[in-house]
Design a protein around this motif. Structure first.
Motif, PDB file in Angstrom:
ATOM      1  N   CYS A   1       0.859  -1.180   0.000  1.00 14.81           N
ATOM      2  CA  CYS A   1       0.000   0.000   0.000  1.00 14.81           C
ATOM      3  C   CYS A   1       0.897   1.232   0.000  1.00 14.81           C
ATOM      4  N   ILE A   2       0.450   2.265  -0.709  1.00 15.95           N
ATOM      5  CA  ILE A   2       1.199   3.522  -0.738  1.00 15.95           C
ATOM      6  C   ILE A   2       0.208   4.669  -0.609  1.00 15.95           C
ATOM      7  N   ASN A   3       0.437   5.537   0.360  1.00 12.00           N
ATOM      8  CA  ASN A   3      -0.362   6.743   0.494  1.00 12.00           C
ATOM      9  C   ASN A   3       0.365   7.886  -0.201  1.00 12.00           C
ATOM     10  N   GLN A   4      -0.399   8.687  -0.933  1.00 17.08           N
ATOM     11  CA  GLN A   4       0.137   9.891  -1.560  1.00 17.08           C
ATOM     12  C   GLN A   4      -0.448  11.102  -0.827  1.00 17.08           C
ATOM     13  N   LEU A   5       0.424  11.893  -0.238  1.00 19.32           N
ATOM     14  CA  LEU A   5      -0.011  13.098   0.461  1.00 19.32           C
ATOM     15  C   LEU A   5       0.456  14.313  -0.334  1.00 19.32           C
ATOM     16  N   PRO A   6      -0.432  14.910  -1.131  1.00 19.17           N
ATOM     17  CA  PRO A   6      -0.027  16.062  -1.947  1.00 19.17           C
ATOM     18  C   PRO A   6       0.111  17.328  -1.101  1.00 19.17           C
ATOM     19  N   GLY A   7       0.835  18.288  -1.647  1.00 21.27           N
ATOM     20  CA  GLY A   7       0.926  19.600  -1.031  1.00 21.27           C
ATOM     21  C   GLY A   7       1.853  19.687   0.169  1.00 21.27           C
ATOM     22  N   VAL A   8       2.806  18.771   0.276  1.00 25.67           N
ATOM     23  CA  VAL A   8       3.780  18.809   1.355  1.00 25.67           C
ATOM     24  C   VAL A   8       4.850  19.836   0.994  1.00 25.67           C
ATOM     25  N   THR A   9       5.166  20.729   1.922  1.00 32.61           N
ATOM     26  CA  THR A   9       6.233  21.694   1.701  1.00 32.61           C
ATOM     27  C   THR A   9       7.517  21.150   2.318  1.00 32.61           C
ATOM     28  N   SER A  10       8.521  20.960   1.489  1.00 35.15           N
ATOM     29  CA  SER A  10       9.827  20.492   1.959  1.00 35.15           C
ATOM     30  C   SER A  10      10.799  21.671   1.945  1.00 35.15           C
ATOM     31  N   VAL A  11      11.510  21.849   3.052  1.00 30.60           N
ATOM     32  CA  VAL A  11      12.524  22.890   3.165  1.00 30.60           C
ATOM     33  C   VAL A  11      13.832  22.173   3.486  1.00 30.60           C
ATOM     34  N   TYR A  12      14.845  22.398   2.646  1.00 30.47           N
ATOM     35  CA  TYR A  12      16.089  21.629   2.776  1.00 30.47           C
ATOM     36  C   TYR A  12      17.244  22.411   2.176  1.00 30.47           C
ATOM     37  N   ARG A  13      18.443  21.993   2.520  1.00 29.81           N
ATOM     38  CA  ARG A  13      19.631  22.602   1.942  1.00 29.81           C
ATOM     39  C   ARG A  13      20.090  21.697   0.795  1.00 29.81           C
ATOM     40  N   TRP A  14      20.316  22.268  -0.378  1.00 23.47           N
ATOM     41  CA  TRP A  14      20.783  21.513  -1.532  1.00 23.47           C
ATOM     42  C   TRP A  14      21.796  22.347  -2.288  1.00 23.47           C
ATOM     43  N   GLN A  15      22.980  21.805  -2.464  1.00 23.77           N
ATOM     44  CA  GLN A  15      24.064  22.457  -3.186  1.00 23.77           C
ATOM     45  C   GLN A  15      24.312  23.870  -2.671  1.00 23.77           C
ATOM     46  N   GLY A  16      24.346  23.983  -1.324  1.00 24.48           N
ATOM     47  CA  GLY A  16      24.697  25.244  -0.681  1.00 24.48           C
ATOM     48  C   GLY A  16      23.588  26.264  -0.551  1.00 24.48           C
ATOM     49  N   LYS A  17      22.373  25.943  -1.006  1.00 21.10           N
ATOM     50  CA  LYS A  17      21.263  26.895  -0.914  1.00 21.10           C
ATOM     51  C   LYS A  17      20.105  26.257  -0.167  1.00 21.10           C
ATOM     52  N   VAL A  18      19.349  27.077   0.550  1.00 22.05           N
ATOM     53  CA  VAL A  18      18.122  26.610   1.177  1.00 22.05           C
ATOM     54  C   VAL A  18      17.027  26.628   0.122  1.00 22.05           C
ATOM     55  N   GLU A  19      16.386  25.507  -0.052  1.00 24.69           N
ATOM     56  CA  GLU A  19      15.321  25.349  -1.053  1.00 24.69           C
ATOM     57  C   GLU A  19      13.985  25.145  -0.345  1.00 24.69           C
ATOM     58  N   ARG A  20      12.911  25.536  -0.989  1.00 31.23           N
ATOM     59  CA  ARG A  20      11.549  25.317  -0.504  1.00 31.23           C
ATOM     60  C   ARG A  20      10.751  24.810  -1.702  1.00 31.23           C
ATOM     61  N   THR A  21      10.219  23.589  -1.569  1.00 32.96           N
ATOM     62  CA  THR A  21       9.563  22.945  -2.697  1.00 32.96           C
ATOM     63  C   THR A  21       8.261  22.287  -2.245  1.00 32.96           C
ATOM     64  N   THR A  22       7.239  22.365  -3.084  1.00 35.62           N
ATOM     65  CA  THR A  22       6.006  21.613  -2.842  1.00 35.62           C
ATOM     66  C   THR A  22       6.162  20.249  -3.490  1.00 35.62           C
ATOM     67  N   GLU A  23       5.922  19.208  -2.703  1.00 38.60           N
ATOM     68  CA  GLU A  23       6.111  17.840  -3.179  1.00 38.60           C
ATOM     69  C   GLU A  23       4.926  16.965  -2.776  1.00 38.60           C
ATOM     70  N   ILE A  24       4.961  15.731  -3.252  1.00 35.83           N
ATOM     71  CA  ILE A  24       3.998  14.710  -2.851  1.00 35.83           C
ATOM     72  C   ILE A  24       4.752  13.715  -1.983  1.00 35.83           C
ATOM     73  N   GLN A  25       4.297  13.543  -0.752  1.00 37.88           N
ATOM     74  CA  GLN A  25       4.919  12.593   0.169  1.00 37.88           C
ATOM     75  C   GLN A  25       4.316  11.212  -0.055  1.00 37.88           C
ATOM     76  N   LEU A  26       5.171  10.238  -0.309  1.00 35.35           N
ATOM     77  CA  LEU A  26       4.732   8.856  -0.406  1.00 35.35           C
ATOM     78  C   LEU A  26       5.028   8.162   0.918  1.00 35.35           C
ATOM     79  N   ILE A  27       4.043   7.452   1.431  1.00 34.42           N
ATOM     80  CA  ILE A  27       4.198   6.611   2.616  1.00 34.42           C
ATOM     81  C   ILE A  27       3.974   5.181   2.134  1.00 34.42           C
ATOM     82  N   ILE A  28       5.068   4.450   2.032  1.00 32.89           N
ATOM     83  CA  ILE A  28       5.086   3.140   1.389  1.00 32.89           C
ATOM     84  C   ILE A  28       5.158   2.059   2.463  1.00 32.89           C
TER      85      ILE A  28
END
Length: 105
Positions: A32-59
Motif C-alpha cells: 500500500c502507498i499513500n500519496q499526500l499532496p501539497g507537502v512543503t519540503s525545506v532543505y539545503r541543496w548544493q549550498g542553498k536553502v530550497e523550498r519545494t512543494t512535493e507529494i509525500q509517499l508513505i510506502i
C-alpha cells in the motif's frame, strides 16, 4: 517482531508519484502507498536553502524487499538524490501485517 517497514519518499509532481507507485505495486515491492499532496519540503541543496512543494509517499513494505524497492525508486524517480528512509514497524494490527506479507511475497 515484524519485518514490516514504512518507507518515506517525496516526489516533485503527480506523474512522478504515480509512476513510482505503479512500479512498486506492480513488482509487489509494496502492499500500500499513500500519496499526500501539497507537502512543503525545506532543505539545503548544493549550498542553498530550497523550498519545494512535493507529494509525500508513505510506502508499506517489508525489510527483505528494501534493496529491490530502493533500486526501483532510483530507476524511476526524477531526483538525483530522492528521499528514501525506511522506518521499522514495531507493532501493528495482526490482520493488517498478515495482509502486508501476503501482498509482498
Amino acid at each position: 517482531m515484524t519485518d514490516a517497514i514504512v518507507v518515506l519518499c517525496t516526489c516533485p509532481d503527480q506523474p512522478s508519484a504515480d509512476l513510482v507507485c505503479e512500479q512498486l505495486l506492480t513488482r509487489r515491492l509494496a502492499a500500500c502507498i499513500n500519496q499526500l499532496p501539497g507537502v512543503t519540503s525545506v532543505y539545503r541543496w548544493q549550498g542553498k536553502v530550497e523550498r519545494t512543494t512535493e507529494i509525500q509517499l508513505i510506502i508499506k513494505s517489508r525489510m527483505p524487499l528494501f534493496a529491490e524497492l530502493q533500486l526501483c525508486i532510483l530507476t524511476h524517480h526524477p531526483y538525483e538524490v530522492p528521499e528514501l528512509l525506511a522506518l521499522p514497524v514495531s507493532a501493528g494490527l495482526p490482520a493488517y501485517l498478515d495482509w502486508l506479507k501476503e501482498e509482498t511475497p
